[in-house]
Each structure stands twice: as structure tokens, then as C-alpha cells.
Write a protein that holds these residues in place. Structure first.
Motif, PDB file in Angstrom:
ATOM      1  N   ASP A  15     -12.902  25.802  62.631  1.00  0.00           N
ATOM      2  CA  ASP A  15     -12.187  26.765  62.517  1.00  0.00           C
ATOM      3  C   ASP A  15     -11.071  26.608  63.315  1.00  0.00           C
ATOM      4  N   HIS A  16     -10.684  25.735  64.296  1.00  0.00           N
ATOM      5  CA  HIS A  16      -9.065  25.787  64.373  1.00  0.00           C
ATOM      6  C   HIS A  16      -8.496  24.695  63.444  1.00  0.00           C
ATOM      7  N   ASN A  17      -8.857  24.534  63.122  1.00  0.00           N
ATOM      8  CA  ASN A  17      -7.733  23.962  61.637  1.00  0.00           C
ATOM      9  C   ASN A  17      -7.358  25.066  60.230  1.00  0.00           C
ATOM     10  N   ARG A  18      -8.071  26.004  60.328  1.00  0.00           N
ATOM     11  CA  ARG A  18      -7.505  27.409  59.217  1.00  0.00           C
ATOM     12  C   ARG A  18      -6.788  27.588  60.087  1.00  0.00           C
ATOM     13  N   SER A  19      -7.249  28.750  61.285  1.00  0.00           N
ATOM     14  CA  SER A  19      -6.461  28.695  62.263  1.00  0.00           C
ATOM     15  C   SER A  19      -6.152  28.162  63.934  1.00  0.00           C
ATOM     16  N   ARG A  21      -4.483  27.976  67.083  1.00  0.00           N
ATOM     17  CA  ARG A  21      -4.297  29.214  67.257  1.00  0.00           C
ATOM     18  C   ARG A  21      -2.839  28.321  68.755  1.00  0.00           C
ATOM     19  N   LYS A  69      -4.688  18.596  64.797  1.00  0.00           N
ATOM     20  CA  LYS A  69      -4.285  20.101  64.849  1.00  0.00           C
ATOM     21  C   LYS A  69      -5.548  20.538  65.532  1.00  0.00           C
ATOM     22  N   SER A  70      -6.961  20.790  64.963  1.00  0.00           N
ATOM     23  CA  SER A  70      -7.543  21.219  66.028  1.00  0.00           C
ATOM     24  C   SER A  70      -8.294  20.819  67.591  1.00  0.00           C
ATOM     25  N   SER A  73      -4.637  22.994  68.875  1.00  0.00           N
ATOM     26  CA  SER A  73      -5.221  24.427  69.036  1.00  0.00           C
ATOM     27  C   SER A  73      -5.931  24.572  70.255  1.00  0.00           C
TER      28      SER A  73
END
Length: 153
Positions: A15-19, A21, A69-70, A73
Motif C-alpha cells: 500500500d505505501h509503495n503504491r501510494s 504518503r 519507500k514504504s 512513507s
């Protein structure tokens, strides 16, 4: 790590890789630091706006694997609004959890989503991916603004 925890780990990473924050630059940052892992190519810039001893805003930009990345985020969400004086304890806890030195179940209430990064401990080569944003944050908070940090050591 039990199956439920493993699923949550994968869900949060994806989730945090795709989107991610708080992704992007921060024009009025008071602290800026570049973090880079030359061994894998992960590269991020952390922007902080510190006001009255608190992280008023945080952003990051750059590129790297899903874990780095996640991690950046989730970190950015977690530290926003926190006192600078208390962030070091979270940095230390996070690093111990991803290295497998602490039982994440004991820290779920304190760390929330960050505890799921305990799954990284099953992949020792990925620990530096998860900790790069945190090393960068630590150095930004302790006087290395407008510089860069490398996790090559």
C-alpha cells in the motif's frame, strides 16, 4: 512471524509503495537531508519543518525498493506532530525491530504500523532498505542538514 502479521506486513508494504504518503518536496523545510544506499540504489531526500520543538510537517522524495519507500512513507506519517526530543527513541526501537532484536508484539501499541516492519528481519539484506529513511531522519535532526548520509558502511 505468524501468518496474520505476515499478511499485514505485505499489505502495508504494498500500500505505501503504491501510494506513498507525504511524497514530494517541502518548500519551507527547516531541515533537509539526502540519504543514499549505493549498494542497492535506494535514494531519498527527507524534508522536515520543525517548529516549537515538533515535526510540523515532513515530506520525502526519491526512489528505491518497496521496503525503503514504504518505510519512508510510514515513518513520515508516524513522526508528524511528534516532539523532536522523543523521536530518537522511536528510531532506536524501529531499528531494533527490523534487526529482529525485539518482539514487535510488545511494541504494537507504541509503534502501530511500524511494528509490522519486523518482517524485514527475515531478510537481513533488506534491513538497510528499511532503515535508510530512519538514518537520514536521525542525521537531519542532529545537525547534518543539507548534507547526505550513506548506509554503505
Amino acid at each position: 512471524m505468524d501468518d496474520q502479521f505476515r499478511e499485514l506486513y505485505q499489505e502495508i508494504i504494498l500500500d505505501h509503495n503504491r501510494s506513498p504518503r507525504n511524497f514530494g518536496s517541502l518548500k519551507d523545510a527547516t531541515h533537509t537531508l539526502e540519504g543514499h544506499n549505493p549498494l542497492c540504489g535506494d535514494h531519498y531526500v527527507i524534508y522536515l519543518k520543525i517548529k516549537d520543538g515538533r515535526v510540523e510537517d515532513v515530506r520525502f522524495e526519491g526512489k528505491g525498493c518497496a521496503i525503503s519507500k514504504s518505510s519512508a512513507s510510514v515513518m513520515s506519517e508516524f513522526i508528524k506532530g511528534k516532539k523532536v526530543s522523543e523521536i530518537d527513541q522511536y528510531i532506536e526501537l524501529f531499528q531494533k525491530i527490523v534487526r529482529g532484536e525485539l518482539d514487535p508484539a510488545e511494541y504494537l501499541e507504541k509503534l502501530g504500523k511500524l511494528a509490522v516492519f519486523a518482517g524485514v528481519s527475515e531478510f537481513p539484506m533488506r534491513v538497510k532498505c528499511a532503515t535508510l529513511p530512519w538514518h537520514t531522519l536521525h542525521n537531519a535532526l542532529h545537525g547534518k542538514q543539507n548534507d547526505h548520509v550513506s548506509t554503505e558502511e
